[in-house]
Design a protein around this motif. Structure first.
Motif, mmCIF file in Angstrom:
data_model
loop_
_atom_site.group_PDB
_atom_site.id
_atom_site.type_symbol
_atom_site.label_atom_id
_atom_site.label_comp_id
_atom_site.label_asym_id
_atom_site.label_seq_id
_atom_site.Cartn_x
_atom_site.Cartn_y
_atom_site.Cartn_z
ATOM 1 N N SER A 1 -2.488 -3.390 10.461
ATOM 2 C CA SER A 1 -2.791 -4.582 9.672
ATOM 3 C C SER A 1 -2.839 -4.290 8.179
ATOM 4 C CB SER A 1 -4.125 -5.187 10.129
ATOM 5 O OG SER A 1 -5.197 -4.308 9.853
ATOM 6 N N ARG A 2 -3.006 -3.023 7.798
ATOM 7 C CA ARG A 2 -3.053 -2.676 6.382
ATOM 8 C C ARG A 2 -1.669 -2.642 5.738
ATOM 9 N NH1 ARG A 2 -7.763 -3.920 5.007
ATOM 10 N NH2 ARG A 2 -8.011 -2.367 3.369
ATOM 11 N N VAL A 3 -0.612 -2.579 6.575
ATOM 12 C CA VAL A 3 0.751 -2.491 6.036
ATOM 13 C C VAL A 3 1.638 -3.611 6.553
ATOM 14 C CG1 VAL A 3 0.654 0.007 5.668
ATOM 15 C CG2 VAL A 3 1.368 -0.876 7.890
ATOM 16 N N CYS A 4 1.063 -4.540 7.304
ATOM 17 C CA CYS A 4 1.847 -5.643 7.859
ATOM 18 C C CYS A 4 1.641 -6.883 6.987
ATOM 19 C CB CYS A 4 1.417 -5.939 9.296
ATOM 20 S SG CYS A 4 2.372 -7.227 10.128
ATOM 21 N N SER A 5 2.718 -7.603 6.735
ATOM 22 C CA SER A 5 2.662 -8.773 5.852
ATOM 23 C C SER A 5 2.828 -10.078 6.617
ATOM 24 C CB SER A 5 3.752 -8.662 4.779
ATOM 25 O OG SER A 5 5.036 -8.545 5.387
ATOM 26 N N SER B 1 -5.028 -12.064 1.609
ATOM 27 C CA SER B 1 -5.547 -10.727 1.914
ATOM 28 C C SER B 1 -5.621 -10.525 3.423
ATOM 29 C CB SER B 1 -6.927 -10.543 1.293
ATOM 30 O OG SER B 1 -7.508 -9.316 1.700
ATOM 31 N N THR B 2 -5.312 -9.306 3.855
ATOM 32 C CA THR B 2 -5.419 -8.963 5.279
ATOM 33 C C THR B 2 -6.728 -8.245 5.587
ATOM 34 O OG1 THR B 2 -4.278 -6.848 4.902
ATOM 35 C CG2 THR B 2 -2.918 -8.764 5.480
ATOM 36 N N VAL C 1 2.103 -2.929 15.909
ATOM 37 C CA VAL C 1 2.402 -1.593 16.437
ATOM 38 C C VAL C 1 3.629 -1.009 15.746
ATOM 39 C CG1 VAL C 1 3.112 -0.329 18.497
ATOM 40 C CG2 VAL C 1 1.276 -2.028 18.651
ATOM 41 N N GLU C 2 4.654 -1.834 15.539
ATOM 42 C CA GLU C 2 5.856 -1.361 14.860
ATOM 43 C C GLU C 2 5.561 -0.981 13.416
ATOM 44 O OE1 GLU C 2 9.685 -0.194 14.185
ATOM 45 O OE2 GLU C 2 8.733 -0.693 16.109
ATOM 46 N N ALA C 3 4.731 -1.771 12.732
ATOM 47 C CA ALA C 3 4.364 -1.445 11.353
ATOM 48 C C ALA C 3 3.594 -0.135 11.286
ATOM 49 C CB ALA C 3 3.534 -2.581 10.764
ATOM 50 N N TYR C 4 2.769 0.116 12.276
ATOM 51 C CA TYR C 4 2.032 1.380 12.288
ATOM 52 C C TYR C 4 2.981 2.572 12.377
ATOM 53 C CZ TYR C 4 -0.221 5.435 14.261
ATOM 54 O OH TYR C 4 -0.600 6.720 14.502
ATOM 55 N N PHE C 5 3.889 2.547 13.340
ATOM 56 C CA PHE C 5 4.784 3.694 13.524
ATOM 57 C C PHE C 5 5.775 3.843 12.367
ATOM 58 C CE2 PHE C 5 3.471 3.322 18.022
ATOM 59 C CZ PHE C 5 3.148 4.650 18.251
ATOM 60 N N GLN C 6 6.028 2.785 11.627
ATOM 61 C CA GLN C 6 6.972 2.870 10.524
ATOM 62 C C GLN C 6 6.325 3.389 9.243
ATOM 63 O OE1 GLN C 6 8.945 -0.824 9.677
ATOM 64 N NE2 GLN C 6 10.190 0.036 7.995
ATOM 65 N N TRP C 7 5.062 2.988 8.977
ATOM 66 C CA TRP C 7 4.474 3.298 7.690
ATOM 67 C C TRP C 7 3.229 4.188 7.758
ATOM 68 C CZ3 TRP C 7 7.712 2.299 4.027
ATOM 69 C CH2 TRP C 7 8.574 1.220 4.134
ATOM 70 N N ILE C 8 2.564 4.256 8.884
ATOM 71 C CA ILE C 8 1.332 5.046 8.994
ATOM 72 C C ILE C 8 1.564 6.356 9.730
ATOM 73 C CG2 ILE C 8 -1.066 5.042 9.754
ATOM 74 C CD1 ILE C 8 -0.530 3.035 7.577
ATOM 75 N N ALA C 9 2.315 6.292 10.826
ATOM 76 C CA ALA C 9 2.518 7.478 11.656
ATOM 77 C C ALA C 9 3.144 8.648 10.903
ATOM 78 C CB ALA C 9 3.362 7.121 12.882
ATOM 79 N N LEU D 1 -2.035 -12.852 9.596
ATOM 80 C CA LEU D 1 -3.119 -11.913 9.315
ATOM 81 C C LEU D 1 -3.821 -12.207 8.007
ATOM 82 C CD1 LEU D 1 -1.244 -8.615 10.261
ATOM 83 C CD2 LEU D 1 -2.935 -9.801 11.657
ATOM 84 N N MET D 2 -3.264 -13.074 7.191
ATOM 85 C CA MET D 2 -3.769 -13.282 5.839
ATOM 86 C C MET D 2 -4.740 -14.458 5.786
ATOM 87 S SD MET D 2 -0.271 -12.712 3.658
ATOM 88 C CE MET D 2 0.719 -11.216 3.848
ATOM 89 N N ASP D 3 -5.713 -14.335 4.878
ATOM 90 C CA ASP D 3 -6.631 -15.432 4.647
ATOM 91 C C ASP D 3 -6.087 -16.343 3.555
ATOM 92 O OD1 ASP D 3 -6.910 -13.928 2.382
ATOM 93 O OD2 ASP D 3 -9.038 -13.455 2.668
ATOM 94 N N ALA D 4 -6.922 -17.214 3.041
ATOM 95 C CA ALA D 4 -6.457 -18.170 2.035
ATOM 96 C C ALA D 4 -6.014 -17.496 0.756
ATOM 97 C CB ALA D 4 -7.568 -19.177 1.737
ATOM 98 N N ASN D 5 -6.547 -16.295 0.479
ATOM 99 C CA ASN D 5 -6.179 -15.569 -0.731
ATOM 100 C C ASN D 5 -5.023 -14.603 -0.520
ATOM 101 O OD1 ASN D 5 -8.302 -16.811 -2.173
ATOM 102 N ND2 ASN D 5 -9.761 -15.283 -1.380
#
Length: 545
Positions: free
Chosen positions: A295-299, A309-310, A252-260, A303-307
């Motif tokens: 999830s598109r801007v959170c590291s 990727s989110t 939620v914090e990543a959304y308001f920081q980078w998407i909103a 959230l990441m798979d073996a490669n």
């Protein structure tokens, strides 16, 4: 024989006659149609052929025919020297259907049909039942493919209430009812025939926003009445599941920081108050959409798979949000538009897979050829359709909506405008919003204040927003809107189909260059990009320029 009287025009395709047709009243003589020699009295080949039915001419004229007693030709056809024809008996449709159904059943069961068209059932045995659905039977008609026509009494009662919705629209008092809930507004344009019925005879004619009746509710309001199949689908998709609290907070914090800042469509103060309240949580559809975008801007490694990727995590949130949307789980239209905008942050990629290729051109071509129902263009267009259905493209400044709702309304509409222009430019597709159809005021700095008006007895001061707007985020969006206006002009003047036949493209190009130069000159210093003073939001805005 009585003199024929003029009747109505005979039918073009006469039906087979019945015994009652022989007693019909006389009719006018048909047009001249010479009879063959075998039906002309006195000729060498004349002979009468007995018939069991009335001829076509007598049947179409609805007169008595004596072909059954005297034979062919009948007296009427001999009198008018026309050809006398006996219609061939037609098979009953029901019999054909029964034979066809029996053939189909026998073919399903693996038994070859009998010569009479019926399945071989000996000793009164019952015909084999239709099998269950098999992939090879696609396209076959069967009773199992028919929808169930029996409904519960509760559903029938609800349908009777819903069918009275239009009657509520037609009441004169409905046209004067004010809109007080931003998410429950219906729009009727001036050209709509229905708007002519709801306008008050002595009232104004510029009313376009109407409150939705109480019986128009989504699944969230009738969650106990959901179909078992829908509930099972939502559970299988995990639509009611959320990540651990710590990870959810980070998303939620990543959304308001980078998407909103790019899509300021949510009142952060109001959302966070409900997000922290377990007794009054926010919309589940909106929350799943926020987690998708975040999830598109959170590291976070969770959230990441073996490669690294989110994308799999984003796909999970996307499927949860889409399942809720498909089930009509949410009934607040503003919330639906907000969620639809954020669902565009998931792009499944070509053929539903996130492929990585060394060839940049091939990879870009594959992205453009991806499924058109799973990308930002599709979801932004659906959001525009829902928003226009609620009248978000029309001004509500003189309505009784709260100040916070009016501000949010404007931000949502101008966000849809920017998404429409920028996505059309990026994908080379036509725009969907005609700015001439909108009279929403231009968004301003004050529209980013999330203060809420006082509510309850004794309240005389507005509740101050917990989250003050960031000046850089505000200036970014305001200038982004102005830049998208120029985008629309460039698309219409340089890239539309009609522009190719015009001869003044050079003049239009000069005007576009002047508009861009004026935009850059008046760009505020907070978001003006300079190489020696690099900033993310100014760089993003300059990249669009």
């Amino acid at each position: 024989m009585a003199e024929p009287r003029p009747p109505p025009a005979p039918p073009t395709a006469p039906l087979p006659a019945s015994p009652l047709d022989l007693d019909a009243s006389p009719a006018q003589a048909p047009k001249d149609n010479p009879a063959p020699p075998s039906q002309i009295p006195g000729s060498a080949s004349f002979r009468r052929q007995r018939a069991s039915r009335a001829c076509e001419t007598c049947h179409s004229r609805k007169v008595r025919c004596d072909a059954a007693s005297l034979g062919v030709p009948c007296t009427n056809c001999v009198a008018f020297s026309i050809e006398c024809k006996i219609p061939a008996p037609k098979r009953k449709k029901t019999a054909g259907k029964k034979d066809e159904e029996s053939e189909r059943r026998s073919s399903y069961a693996g038994t070859p049909p009998s010569p009479t068209g019926r399945s071989a059932s000996l000793s009164g045995q019952r015909e084999p039942a239709l099998p269950r659905y098999e992939p090879d039977n696609i396209g076959m008609n069967s009773h199992h493919g028919m929808p169930d026509t029996e409904v519960s009494e509760a559903y029938a009662s609800q349908q009777r209430v819903n069918n009275g919705t239009y009657a509520q629209y037609m009441k004169p008092k409905f046209a004067r009812a004010p809109i007080k809930e931003a998410g429950r507004v219906a729009y009727l344009g001036e050209s709509s025939n229905l708007s002519l019925l709801v306008q008050d005879r002595h009232g104004t004619t510029d009313v376009v926003h109407y409150p939705l009746p109480e019986n128009v509710r989504g699944a969230r309001a009738r969650v106990n009445e959901l179909d078992n199949v829908e509930i099972d689908i939502l559970h299988q998709r995990g639509a009611f599941l959320l990540p651990p609290r710590a990870l959810c907070d980070e998303l939620v914090e990543a959304y308001f920081q980078w998407i909103a800042p790019v899509v300021p469509v949510i009142n952060r103060t109001k959302f966070m108050r409900r997000y922290r309240d377990p007794k009054n949580p926010p919309s589940l559809l909106l929350l799943q959409a926020i987690l998708l975008a975040g999830s598109r801007v959170c590291s976070n490694p969770q959230l990441m798979d073996a490669n690294g990727s989110t994308t799999p995590a984003a796909m999970t949130f996307y499927k949860r949000a889409k399942a809720l949307y498909d089930a009509n789980y949410e009934d607040d239209r503003v919330t639906i538009v907000q969620a639809l905008i954020l669902m565009g942050w998931y792009w499944e990629g070509p053929e539903g897979k996130d492929k990585t290729r060394g060839d940049l051109v091939t990879h870009a071509r594959s992205d453009l050829a991806a499924d058109v129902t799973k990308n930002v263009f599709y979801w932004s267009r659906v959001a525009v359709i829902v928003a226009q259905g609620s009248g978000m493209h029309r001004s509500v400044e003189h309505s009784q909506l709260s100040r916070a709702d009016k501000r949010l309304w404007k931000r949502i509409w101008w966000t849809l405008f920017t998404r429409d222009r920028s996505v059309a430019v990026a994908l080379g597709r036509p725009t969907g919003i005609n700015i001439e159809d909108s009279d929403v005021e231009m968004v301003s700095e004050d529209d980013f204040i999330d203060d809420e008006e006082p509510t309850g007895p004794g309240a005389n001061q507005a509740r101050q927003s917990e989250f003050l707007p960031d000046p850089i985020h505000v200036q970014f969006f305001l200038n982004y809107v102005k830049l998208c206006e120029i985008m629309g002009l460039v698309l219409a003047q340089q890239y539309s189909v009609a522009s190719k036949s015009r001869r003044n493209n050079a003049i239009d190009l000069t005007h576009s260059d002047m508009a861009l130069a004026d935009w850059l000159q008046n760009c505020p210093p907070e978001v003006r990009w300079e190489p020696q003073r690099h900033h993310f939001w100014s760089a993003l805005l300059h990249a669009n320029y």
